[in-house]
Design a protein around this motif. Structure first.
Motif, PDB file in Angstrom:
ATOM      1  N   UNK A 148     -20.493   6.464  -2.194  1.00  0.00           N
ATOM      2  CA  UNK A 148     -21.888   6.624  -1.771  1.00  0.00           C
ATOM      3  C   UNK A 148     -22.139   6.078  -0.367  1.00  0.00           C
ATOM      4  N   UNK A 149     -21.616   4.863  -0.066  1.00  0.00           N
ATOM      5  CA  UNK A 149     -21.907   4.294   1.254  1.00  0.00           C
ATOM      6  C   UNK A 149     -20.839   4.630   2.293  1.00  0.00           C
ATOM      7  N   UNK A 150     -19.687   5.162   1.873  1.00  0.00           N
ATOM      8  CA  UNK A 150     -18.684   5.638   2.800  1.00  0.00           C
ATOM      9  C   UNK A 150     -17.891   4.589   3.544  1.00  0.00           C
ATOM     10  N   UNK A 151     -17.916   3.348   3.086  1.00  0.00           N
ATOM     11  CA  UNK A 151     -17.110   2.313   3.767  1.00  0.00           C
ATOM     12  C   UNK A 151     -16.672   1.251   2.769  1.00  0.00           C
ATOM     13  N   UNK A 152     -15.610   0.530   3.169  1.00  0.00           N
ATOM     14  CA  UNK A 152     -15.107  -0.565   2.348  1.00  0.00           C
ATOM     15  C   UNK A 152     -15.930  -1.815   2.602  1.00  0.00           C
ATOM     16  N   UNK A 153     -16.063  -2.610   1.588  1.00  0.00           N
ATOM     17  CA  UNK A 153     -16.673  -3.920   1.759  1.00  0.00           C
ATOM     18  C   UNK A 153     -15.613  -4.872   2.296  1.00  0.00           C
ATOM     19  N   UNK A 154     -16.014  -5.933   2.986  1.00  0.00           N
ATOM     20  CA  UNK A 154     -15.058  -6.812   3.668  1.00  0.00           C
ATOM     21  C   UNK A 154     -14.045  -7.442   2.727  1.00  0.00           C
ATOM     22  N   UNK A 155     -14.431  -7.680   1.492  1.00  0.00           N
ATOM     23  CA  UNK A 155     -13.555  -8.400   0.564  1.00  0.00           C
ATOM     24  C   UNK A 155     -12.599  -7.475  -0.203  1.00  0.00           C
ATOM     25  N   UNK A 156     -12.814  -6.167  -0.148  1.00  0.00           N
ATOM     26  CA  UNK A 156     -11.994  -5.261  -0.948  1.00  0.00           C
ATOM     27  C   UNK A 156     -10.518  -5.198  -0.530  1.00  0.00           C
ATOM     28  N   UNK A 157     -10.181  -5.071   0.767  1.00  0.00           N
ATOM     29  CA  UNK A 157      -8.744  -5.018   1.121  1.00  0.00           C
ATOM     30  C   UNK A 157      -7.950  -6.251   0.678  1.00  0.00           C
ATOM     31  N   UNK A 158      -8.441  -7.483   0.927  1.00  0.00           N
ATOM     32  CA  UNK A 158      -7.626  -8.621   0.463  1.00  0.00           C
ATOM     33  C   UNK A 158      -7.520  -8.703  -1.063  1.00  0.00           C
ATOM     34  N   UNK A 159      -8.577  -8.298  -1.770  1.00  0.00           N
ATOM     35  CA  UNK A 159      -8.520  -8.325  -3.239  1.00  0.00           C
ATOM     36  C   UNK A 159      -7.501  -7.299  -3.750  1.00  0.00           C
TER      37      UNK A 159
END
Length: 197
Positions: A148-159
């Motif tokens: 829906x928002x078309x971008x990753x949240x800052x915490x998603x890649x490290x998680x």
């Protein structure tokens, strides 16, 4: 996969009750009948993922079970089955390759050094591990781009990176369960799982 309807009609999709990976079965039959007539085109197909971890495990179990069955299906060409067997073998023995299992085995044997016998294996291992990390990283990026928002949240890649060992063992357990179902001679079942719309 795109295929001419006339060829699809010639091959068909009904391979009998023993085939539970009909898409892979169709591809193997096509490649044996129409040698050199397939090609790759750059594109993406967006599908729905399993809605929970239990369904993910069931999906991987069915895939593995069906692909192992195809690898032993004598109606298919031997060379195709050999290549499939190689790929499926590396997948279904995944639980025994997991870092936790290797470290536990080393600890039980009293040797915490689990490095390869030869340092020449390290580059191959690094490439393989780097590819696995890249797949999860790209998967997250693609999933986020169509959300829906078309971008990753800052915490998603490290998680995602921290959870990779868990994802790996979960997938490996599903594929190993599929191997066990095939070896037990369990009656084939096409498992249908729920997917979000």
């Amino acid at each position: 996969m795109l295929i001419r309807s006339s060829i699809e009609a010639t091959i068909g999709w009904d391979f009998g009750p023993d085939s539970i990976c009909e898409d892979a079965h169709l591809a193997l039959v096509f490649s044996s009948r129409y040698k050199g007539r397939s090609d790759w085109f750059s594109g993406r197909s967006y599908g729905a993922s399993p809605s929970n971890m239990r369904d993910f495990l069931k999906q991987r179990e069915r895939w593995s079970w069906g692909l192992v069955g195809l690898a032993f299906n004598k109606t298919l060409p031997r060379h195709s089955r050999a290549l499939l067997m190689y790929s499926v073998t590396t997948w279904v023995i995944g639980p025994f390759q997991h870092v936790a299992v290797v470290l536990a085995a080393g600890a039980l044997m009293g040797d915490i050094n689990t490095s390869p016998v030869s340092p020449w294996i390290l580059p191959l291992w690094a490439i393989t591990m780097g590819y696995a990390v890249w797949m999860y990283w790209e998967g997250l990026k693609i999933n986020a781009s169509v959300s829906a928002n078309g971008r990753r949240l800052w915490w998603e890649p490290p998680v995602v990176l921290l959870l990779m060992p868990f994802f790996a063992i979960w997938e490996a357990c599903g594929s190993f369960k599929g191997l066990l179902r095939y070896l037990r001679g369990t009656e084939n079942q096409f498992v249908v799982i729920a997917k979000p719309a």
